[in-house]
Design a protein around this motif. Structure first.
Motif, short mmCIF file in Angstrom:
data_model
loop_
_atom_site.label_atom_id
_atom_site.label_comp_id
_atom_site.label_asym_id
_atom_site.label_seq_id
_atom_site.Cartn_x
_atom_site.Cartn_y
_atom_site.Cartn_z
N GLU A 2 0.82 -1.20 0.00
CA GLU A 2 0.00 0.00 0.00
C GLU A 2 0.86 1.25 0.00
O GLU A 2 1.88 1.30 0.67
CB GLU A 2 -0.91 0.03 1.23
CG GLU A 2 -2.04 -0.96 1.18
CD GLU A 2 -1.69 -2.32 1.79
OE1 GLU A 2 -0.51 -2.57 2.10
OE2 GLU A 2 -2.62 -3.13 1.94
N VAL A 23 -5.69 -0.77 18.53
CA VAL A 23 -5.30 0.23 17.53
C VAL A 23 -6.17 -0.05 16.31
O VAL A 23 -6.07 -1.13 15.71
CB VAL A 23 -3.81 0.12 17.17
CG1 VAL A 23 -3.44 1.15 16.11
CG2 VAL A 23 -2.94 0.27 18.40
N HIS A 35 -11.28 -0.74 9.38
CA HIS A 35 -10.82 -1.79 8.46
C HIS A 35 -9.81 -2.72 9.10
O HIS A 35 -9.50 -3.77 8.56
CB HIS A 35 -10.26 -1.20 7.16
CG HIS A 35 -8.96 -0.45 7.34
ND1 HIS A 35 -7.76 -1.07 7.52
CD2 HIS A 35 -8.71 0.87 7.36
CE1 HIS A 35 -6.82 -0.15 7.66
NE2 HIS A 35 -7.36 1.02 7.57
N HIS A 36 -9.28 -2.31 10.26
CA HIS A 36 -8.28 -3.17 10.90
C HIS A 36 -8.27 -2.87 12.39
O HIS A 36 -8.30 -1.71 12.78
CB HIS A 36 -6.90 -2.91 10.30
CG HIS A 36 -5.86 -3.85 10.82
ND1 HIS A 36 -5.53 -5.01 10.17
CD2 HIS A 36 -5.10 -3.81 11.93
CE1 HIS A 36 -4.60 -5.65 10.88
NE2 HIS A 36 -4.32 -4.94 11.94
N ALA A 48 3.07 2.79 12.99
CA ALA A 48 2.13 2.77 11.85
C ALA A 48 2.21 4.09 11.08
O ALA A 48 2.65 5.12 11.61
CB ALA A 48 0.71 2.55 12.36
N GLN A 49 1.75 4.04 9.85
CA GLN A 49 1.65 5.23 9.01
C GLN A 49 0.21 5.43 8.56
O GLN A 49 -0.60 4.50 8.59
CB GLN A 49 2.52 5.08 7.77
CG GLN A 49 4.00 5.24 8.03
CD GLN A 49 4.79 4.91 6.79
OE1 GLN A 49 4.76 3.79 6.29
NE2 GLN A 49 5.51 5.90 6.28
N THR A 51 -1.95 5.85 5.28
CA THR A 51 -1.74 5.31 3.93
C THR A 51 -2.91 5.68 3.03
O THR A 51 -3.85 6.35 3.46
CB THR A 51 -1.65 3.77 3.99
OG1 THR A 51 -2.94 3.26 4.31
CG2 THR A 51 -0.62 3.28 4.99
N HIS A 53 -5.12 3.78 2.33
CA HIS A 53 -6.29 3.09 2.88
C HIS A 53 -6.69 3.58 4.27
O HIS A 53 -7.80 3.33 4.72
CB HIS A 53 -6.03 1.58 2.97
CG HIS A 53 -5.74 0.96 1.65
ND1 HIS A 53 -6.59 1.08 0.57
CD2 HIS A 53 -4.68 0.24 1.20
CE1 HIS A 53 -6.08 0.45 -0.47
NE2 HIS A 53 -4.91 -0.06 -0.12
N ILE A 57 -6.64 6.92 12.84
CA ILE A 57 -6.30 5.81 13.74
C ILE A 57 -6.96 6.10 15.08
O ILE A 57 -6.80 7.19 15.62
CB ILE A 57 -4.77 5.68 13.90
CG1 ILE A 57 -4.10 5.43 12.54
CG2 ILE A 57 -4.43 4.57 14.89
CD1 ILE A 57 -2.58 5.53 12.58
#
Ligand code: TRP
Length: 78
Positions: A2, A23, A35-36, A48-49, A51, A53, A57
């Protein structure tokens, strides 16, 4: 792989200070949804970044969050 958000290559560091910190990555675009979800136990760190998508956060539980804007703590509602 990604693509990172072309506006922002920064990383966000999240350190859990108790078991069971979540998270949660939220989608970029007109539809904002989870989504996660990643569970961290005490002492675990996630780097984390943002992206193509992931535009936001969300962190649930007691954690320290380090960004280029400084350090902030997340906590449970009291
Ligand atoms: N596949 C996701 C993405 O590239 C992974 C991800 C990146 C992620 N940053 C995140 C998941 C932050 C949760 C939180 O967007």
């Amino acid at each position: 792989m990604e693509k990172v958000n072309s506006q922002n290559n920064d990383y966000v560091v999240i350190k859990a200070i108790e078991d069971g910190v979540s998270v949660i990555g939220l989608t970029r675009g007109s539809d904002t949804r989870f989504h996660h979800s990643e569970k961290l136990d005490k002492g675990e760190v996630m780097i984390a970044q943002f992206t193509e998508h992931t535009s936001a956060i969300k962190i649930r539980g007691n954690a320290k969050i380090f960004t280029r804007f400084g350090e902030v703590s997340s906590e449970w509602k009291k």
